[in-house]
Structures are given as C-alpha cells and as structure tokens.
Design an enzyme around this catalytic site. Structure first.
Site, PDB file in Angstrom:
ATOM      1  N   GLY A  54      28.406  21.870 -47.061  1.00  0.00           N
ATOM      2  CA  GLY A  54      27.737  20.806 -46.317  1.00  0.00           C
ATOM      3  C   GLY A  54      27.861  19.505 -47.073  1.00  0.00           C
ATOM      4  O   GLY A  54      28.154  19.509 -48.268  1.00  0.00           O
ATOM      5  N   CYS A  81      30.295  26.459 -51.761  1.00  0.00           N
ATOM      6  CA  CYS A  81      30.127  25.037 -52.065  1.00  0.00           C
ATOM      7  C   CYS A  81      28.650  24.633 -52.036  1.00  0.00           C
ATOM      8  O   CYS A  81      27.887  25.092 -52.868  1.00  0.00           O
ATOM      9  CB  CYS A  81      30.984  24.215 -51.092  1.00  0.00           C
ATOM     10  SG  CYS A  81      31.250  22.545 -51.674  1.00  0.00           S
ATOM     11  N   TYR A  82      28.222  23.843 -51.082  1.00  0.00           N
ATOM     12  CA  TYR A  82      26.800  23.477 -51.010  1.00  0.00           C
ATOM     13  C   TYR A  82      25.929  24.737 -50.976  1.00  0.00           C
ATOM     14  O   TYR A  82      24.859  24.788 -51.571  1.00  0.00           O
ATOM     15  CB  TYR A  82      26.561  22.629 -49.757  1.00  0.00           C
ATOM     16  CG  TYR A  82      25.151  22.093 -49.617  1.00  0.00           C
ATOM     17  CD1 TYR A  82      24.701  21.031 -50.397  1.00  0.00           C
ATOM     18  CD2 TYR A  82      24.262  22.655 -48.692  1.00  0.00           C
ATOM     19  CE1 TYR A  82      23.413  20.542 -50.260  1.00  0.00           C
ATOM     20  CE2 TYR A  82      22.973  22.169 -48.555  1.00  0.00           C
ATOM     21  CZ  TYR A  82      22.545  21.115 -49.336  1.00  0.00           C
ATOM     22  OH  TYR A  82      21.271  20.631 -49.198  1.00  0.00           O
ATOM     23  N   HIS A 173      36.516  26.522 -51.255  1.00  0.00           N
ATOM     24  CA  HIS A 173      36.402  26.899 -49.834  1.00  0.00           C
ATOM     25  C   HIS A 173      37.354  28.043 -49.517  1.00  0.00           C
ATOM     26  O   HIS A 173      38.536  27.816 -49.285  1.00  0.00           O
ATOM     27  CB  HIS A 173      36.709  25.690 -48.951  1.00  0.00           C
ATOM     28  CG  HIS A 173      35.600  24.685 -48.960  1.00  0.00           C
ATOM     29  ND1 HIS A 173      34.539  24.758 -48.093  1.00  0.00           N
ATOM     30  CD2 HIS A 173      35.361  23.624 -49.754  1.00  0.00           C
ATOM     31  CE1 HIS A 173      33.692  23.770 -48.340  1.00  0.00           C
ATOM     32  NE2 HIS A 173      34.172  23.066 -49.345  1.00  0.00           N
ATOM     33  N   GLU A 175      37.602  29.680 -46.893  1.00  0.00           N
ATOM     34  CA  GLU A 175      37.923  29.792 -45.461  1.00  0.00           C
ATOM     35  C   GLU A 175      39.143  28.984 -45.054  1.00  0.00           C
ATOM     36  O   GLU A 175      39.696  29.210 -43.981  1.00  0.00           O
ATOM     37  CB  GLU A 175      36.707  29.362 -44.619  1.00  0.00           C
ATOM     38  CG  GLU A 175      36.337  27.867 -44.665  1.00  0.00           C
ATOM     39  CD  GLU A 175      35.453  27.476 -45.849  1.00  0.00           C
ATOM     40  OE1 GLU A 175      35.445  28.216 -46.849  1.00  0.00           O
ATOM     41  OE2 GLU A 175      34.801  26.426 -45.782  1.00  0.00           O
ATOM     42  N   SER A 227      42.091  28.977 -12.988  1.00  0.00           N
ATOM     43  CA  SER A 227      42.878  27.753 -13.103  1.00  0.00           C
ATOM     44  C   SER A 227      44.304  28.077 -13.516  1.00  0.00           C
ATOM     45  O   SER A 227      45.181  27.228 -13.470  1.00  0.00           O
ATOM     46  CB  SER A 227      42.248  26.843 -14.157  1.00  0.00           C
ATOM     47  OG  SER A 227      42.349  27.461 -15.429  1.00  0.00           O
ATOM     48  N   GLY A 228      44.507  29.324 -13.957  1.00  0.00           N
ATOM     49  CA  GLY A 228      45.798  29.661 -14.547  1.00  0.00           C
ATOM     50  C   GLY A 228      45.726  29.611 -16.059  1.00  0.00           C
ATOM     51  O   GLY A 228      46.575  30.130 -16.748  1.00  0.00           O
ATOM     52  N   GLY A 229      44.687  28.961 -16.598  1.00  0.00           N
ATOM     53  CA  GLY A 229      44.510  28.848 -18.038  1.00  0.00           C
ATOM     54  C   GLY A 229      43.985  30.142 -18.632  1.00  0.00           C
ATOM     55  O   GLY A 229      43.517  31.025 -17.915  1.00  0.00           O
ATOM     56  N   VAL A 230      44.035  30.213 -19.964  1.00  0.00           N
ATOM     57  CA  VAL A 230      43.742  31.486 -20.613  1.00  0.00           C
ATOM     58  C   VAL A 230      42.265  31.871 -20.494  1.00  0.00           C
ATOM     59  O   VAL A 230      41.946  33.039 -20.264  1.00  0.00           O
ATOM     60  CB  VAL A 230      44.241  31.482 -22.086  1.00  0.00           C
ATOM     61  CG1 VAL A 230      43.603  30.391 -22.899  1.00  0.00           C
ATOM     62  CG2 VAL A 230      44.026  32.816 -22.748  1.00  0.00           C
ATOM     63  N   ASP A 231      41.342  30.911 -20.585  1.00  0.00           N
ATOM     64  CA  ASP A 231      39.919  31.268 -20.594  1.00  0.00           C
ATOM     65  C   ASP A 231      39.488  31.907 -19.272  1.00  0.00           C
ATOM     66  O   ASP A 231      38.851  32.957 -19.253  1.00  0.00           O
ATOM     67  CB  ASP A 231      39.027  30.034 -20.843  1.00  0.00           C
ATOM     68  CG  ASP A 231      39.457  29.254 -22.068  1.00  0.00           C
ATOM     69  OD1 ASP A 231      40.304  29.770 -22.823  1.00  0.00           O
ATOM     70  OD2 ASP A 231      38.959  28.136 -22.262  1.00  0.00           O
ATOM     71  N   SER A 232      39.846  31.242 -18.174  1.00  0.00           N
ATOM     72  CA  SER A 232      39.422  31.804 -16.891  1.00  0.00           C
ATOM     73  C   SER A 232      40.188  33.086 -16.581  1.00  0.00           C
ATOM     74  O   SER A 232      39.655  34.003 -15.960  1.00  0.00           O
ATOM     75  CB  SER A 232      39.571  30.777 -15.765  1.00  0.00           C
ATOM     76  OG  SER A 232      40.917  30.396 -15.597  1.00  0.00           O
ATOM     77  N   LYS A 373      38.838  31.226 -29.413  1.00  0.00           N
ATOM     78  CA  LYS A 373      40.020  31.233 -28.544  1.00  0.00           C
ATOM     79  C   LYS A 373      41.018  32.328 -28.931  1.00  0.00           C
ATOM     80  O   LYS A 373      41.558  33.016 -28.067  1.00  0.00           O
ATOM     81  CB  LYS A 373      40.706  29.861 -28.641  1.00  0.00           C
ATOM     82  CG  LYS A 373      41.816  29.660 -27.641  1.00  0.00           C
ATOM     83  CD  LYS A 373      41.346  28.755 -26.564  1.00  0.00           C
ATOM     84  CE  LYS A 373      42.329  28.396 -25.535  1.00  0.00           C
ATOM     85  NZ  LYS A 373      41.658  27.667 -24.443  1.00  0.00           N
TER      86      LYS A 373
END
Ligand code: XMP
Length: 518
Positions: A54, A81-82, A173, A175, A227-232, A373
């Site tokens: 942070g 870290c913090y 870090h 990550e 929509s054709g997108g990955v999420d939907s 995602k």
C-alpha cells in the site's frame, strides 16, 4: 467448499495480481478492503491471510492499520511490503523511514541457515533471486521470534518469518512478473504454510456454479443477452449447463459487428451448443438511429438507447421470465482500498441493458462474479466453447459505429468490415493475434485523398490500422509490426476494398491517445 485465503487490500496497485497468482495455484481466494468487517472476512473461513502492499507509511496519521482479528485468529499470515511493515509494527519490531526510496529490481541474498516453508532450500529464489522492490519505509528490527530470511543491499530485512507461528513477511512484491520466482512464494504460502488443498479448478467451479444457479433459479426462466464476447458467452454456456432450455439467449445484430460475427454467434450457440437463441437483425433500426450523426458521444448514446429498446421488445415477447444473466466479472465488483477509489463499489452494467432488470422486474444471475477474466476463459474452454469465442478481442459496445469516423452508412460499414477482415486475417496468419498483440482493428476516416490506379486518378477514403500491445487496456503501445506485414495489408486493402485508396498505421500510444478513435 474450497480452502480459501483472504487477501486484505491496503491500497497497492498490484493487489489483484496477488489474487490471480494464488488462484493459479488452484487455491480460492478473495480480496477485501483492509477495513471490511471481521465478520464478512471470516465468513470466507480463510485458512490464512495475505496483507497487500500500500502507498501509506505505517506512522502516518490515518494510515490503514492491521485489524486485530488477523493475528488473533492464529492463522498463517503473509505480509507483502506495507503488509510486512504492519506485521512488524504490530508484533514489536521497528519500521523506519528509509533514507532513500528503493524502486526497481534488487538481488536477494537468502540467509543460509534459514529453512522455512516459505523459502526452502529448494526455493526457485535461490536460482533466480531477482525481485521487484517498491518501498520507502523498511523494517529495521524484526519482532522477537522472527528470523531474517533474506536481505538486499538496501533492505536489511527483505524477508522475515516466524515458522512456529506461521507468520511471514516479504518486502518485495512476489505477485509481479518482475519477480520471476514470486509465484512460487505465493504458491508455497497457500499450499505448504496454510495447508490449502489445490481444488480450485475450472471443473470444480463449474460443478459448484451449476448447483448455485439451479438453487437460485428454481423452476424459473433465464434471459441472457449475447454479444459474442467472452463474458456473456461463458455466462450463457454455464447457465445452459444448469437449466438447459429454460435459458433463452437474445442476440441483437446491430449491423455494427465485424464480418462474419452474427453468423458465428448463431453457429456457435444455436447449432453447436444447442441453445435456445433469438437472433434479431436490427440493422435497419440502428442505421436509421445513426443517420446524420457524426459526434462520437451521440453515436454511443444512439446505439445504447436503441439497444435497450430492441432488447426489451424481444424480451417481452418471450413472456414470463424471472431472471437476467449477466457476465459480471470479479474486477467489476471488488471493493478497492486504493486511495483514488475509497471503498467505491464499481459495477459495470453489461452491454447496455442498464435499467432493464428494474423495469422488467428481473432478478440478476451473475455466475462469474468471483472470476478473473483468465479464469472465465478457462471455464469457457472446459464448457466446450470454441477458441474464436474464448479469445475474442475486446470490442466496444457501440461496435463499428465508433470506428466509422463521420457518418455511419451501410456502404461505409461494409468498406470498414472488408479492411478489418484483411488486417485480422494477415495478423492471424502471421501468428500475431492473441499473445503478440492484444487488439487490432481498422478505422475508416471521412477523409478522401488523391491516388492513381492503373491510368486513372482516384479520390477515395482512408483506412487506418490500429494494432496495440497492452496488459490491461488502461495503457497501450502500438505494435511494432514488420514492414513486410504492413505492406501486405496495405496492398490488399487498396486492391481489394472498393472506395479506399490509402492506408495509414496509427503509431500513437495510450496515453495520450485512446485505443479506439471515438
Ligand atoms: P479506449 O478507447 O478507451 O478503450 O482506450 C479501452 C478498451 O475498451 C474498449 N471499449 C469499450 N468496451 N464498451 C465496451 O465494452 C464500450 O463502449 C467501449 N469503448 C471502448 C476498447 O475497445 C478497448 O479495448
């Protein structure tokens, strides 16, 4: 239930990466702002805590503090870290303001006599001790019971641990990608120190989500906008697995999609996956809503409004539906502790169906709301969605309306679609879609220039190619494509696309430019 880790966010820019790394080790984890109520955090039944970095200094008035329930729980803790400084301060160590800020790569010196679950004699950090540092304060005296596990030339305590109490801290870090062995540190913490079972896999998620969707929906019917997108797409496939033909998907062809996309949506979802799909061709409606509109914001508004109207009309035709499925992902719902977004809850209203749930009295079903995602993609793969859908590039809600600069007409849309298909085809053949570039598309300008073709003078429109590399779409750089590839695309566009006689390559980064032109 999966074994889980609770990550407390103290405002670092990279807190989400901690969660992604732990989940890559197949351990479930959730992010909480550091001041979330203990009841809510403990409801996760965590087997350990990670304290993020942070921007604050532990001595600053009003700086985030370590909530007492963390140490009281007796569970393992990893402070980053913090987070490490908080741990040191809370347990009687000393944190001092550094004389200079350490920012960038550092070589870790691992202390030889130390063996611990976190940094073992076999730790990859021994072979690749390069770590990413970004801190001002540093721990100068470790709390009693702790040992120094590693140092750097600038930080006398780069890692510390008390194996008996299972408390650890790292100043670097783990990550971020710049700490190549960092992934291993987080994995070891989750598996060895906290003793989590690595059960968080796409298959396990699907099994659990199917049960949850069935519980929530009961005998009801679910509506999902595709929509054709990955999420939907992943949302629809998952809900279909749970409730089969009680799911109806609506796909609105706005006329603003890329070449072949409407056909692909129907082929994938209706023909291949056997879903009930209402495909509406509303091209004419959208074209007339856009007639004479050239202002980018007005275009967005026009497409958005029209979309809601068409969607609502189609939804009403279906009769009694109780639920609306949305592809909300975890980053949309995380409560952030970052100073610029103090505890703000951002919820993205997907694909322009804003307001619809209230108006139609629909309850939301959001089965992906705890997934990142990349996890949603893995779930999509496990559900059998084709690669083109899973790896589809981001596409703006208003579609090609914001890539046809100037007035949107059918003729100009077709011109753009043809150029765009050539660009994507050539990039695909060169193996440059997906990893090497993250977004690639063509833009049509309302500018004409003079050219010569054969013996004839031409006076036609201009196509711009935009190909970018980016990690998060917040910043982006233009892709350094080879001149040969650019030449091939340019030649083909001018030869094959009627009405275009000039091709430009956009060499602006974001910022100052945005990725889209409008
Ligand atoms: P910009 O142009 O702001 O775009 O650099 C960043 C990313 O967002 C996408 N984008 C949108 N996505 N609805 C969306 O779902 C929209 O209205 C929209 N506008 C831009 C853009 O394609 C890029 O990936």
């Amino acid at each position: 239930m999966h074994d889980a880790i609770a990550i407390l966010d103290f405002g670092s820019q990279t807190t989400q990466l901690i969660a992604r790394r732990i989940r890559e080790a197949h351990v479930y984890c959730e992010l909480f702002s550091w001041d979330t109520s203990p009841e809510r955090v403990l409801a996760l039944r965590p087997r350990g805590f990670v304290l993020s970095g942070g921007p604050a200094s532990v001595y600053e008035p009003g700086a985030p503090t370590l909530p007492p329930y963390v140490l009281r729980s007796g569970l393992p803790v990893l402070g980053i870290c913090y987070g490490m400084q908080l741990l040191a301060q809370a347990l009687g160590g000393r944190v001092a303001p550094a004389t200079r800020r350490e920012y960038g790569l550092a070589q870790l010196e691992l202390s030889d006599e130390i063996e611990s679950a976190l940094i073992s004699p076999l730790s990859p950090l021994r072979a690749r001790p390069q770590v990413w540092m970004s801190h001002a304060d540093r721990v100068e005296r470790i709390p009693s019971g702790f040992r120094v596990l590693a140092r750097t030339p600038n930080a006398p305590v780069a890692a510390m641990g008390d194996p008996a109490r299972r408390l650890y801290g790292v100043q670097f870090h783990p990550e971020v990608a710049h700490t190549p062995a960092g992934r291993e540190v987080l994995r070891r913490f989750a598996l060895e120190v906290c003793g989590c079972e690595p059960t968080w896999t796409p298959a396990a998620f699907i099994e659990q989500a199917v049960v949850q969707v069935r519980d929530r929906v009961g005998e009801g019917r679910v509506l999902c906008g595709l929509s054709g997108g990955v999420d939907s797409a992943v949302t629809a496939a998952l809900i279909h697995r749970a409730v089969a033909d009680r799911l109806t998907c609506i796909f609105v062809n706005t006329g603003m999609l890329r070449r072949g996309e409407p056909q692909q949506v129907v082929a994938t979802f209706r023909d291949r996956l056997g879903m009930e799909l209402v495909a509406v061709d509303a091209t004419e409606e959208f074209l007339s809503a856009l007639e004479g509109v050239t202002d980018p914001e007005e275009k967005r508004r026009a497409v958005g409004e029209r979309f809601i109207r068409v969607f609502e009309r189609e939804a009403k035709r279906l009769g009694q539906v109780g639920f609306l499925a949305q592809g909300t992902l975890y980053p949309d719902v995380i409560e952030s502790a970052a100073p610029d977004r103090p505890g703000a809850r951002r919820i993205k209203t997907h694909h322009n169906v804003g307001g619809l749930p209230e108006r139609m009295r629909l309850q939301l079903v959001e089965p992906l709301r705890y997934l990142f995602k990349d996890e949603a993609r893995a779930v999509g793969e496990a559900l059998g969605l084709p690669e083109e859908v899973i790896w589809r590039q981001p596409f703006p809600g208003p579609g090609l309306a914001v890539r046809v600069v100037g007035e949107v007409t059918w003729e100009r849309l077709e011109r753009l679609r043809a150029a765009d298909a050539i660009l994507l085809g050539e990039l695909g053949r060169a193996g440059l879609l997906r990893e090497a570039t993250q977004q690639a598309f063509a833009i049509l300008l309302p500018v004409r220039s003079v050219g010569v073709m054969g013996d004839d003078r031409t006076y036609e429109e201009v196509v711009v190619l935009r190909v970018v590399t980016t990690e998060d779409f917040m910043t982006a750089d233009w892709a350094r494509l080879s001149p040969d590839l650019l030449a091939r695309v340019s030649n083909r566009v001018v030869n094959e696309v009627e009405g275009v006689n000039r091709v430009l390559y956009d060499i602006t980064s974001k910022p100052p430019a945005t990725i889209e032109w409008e």
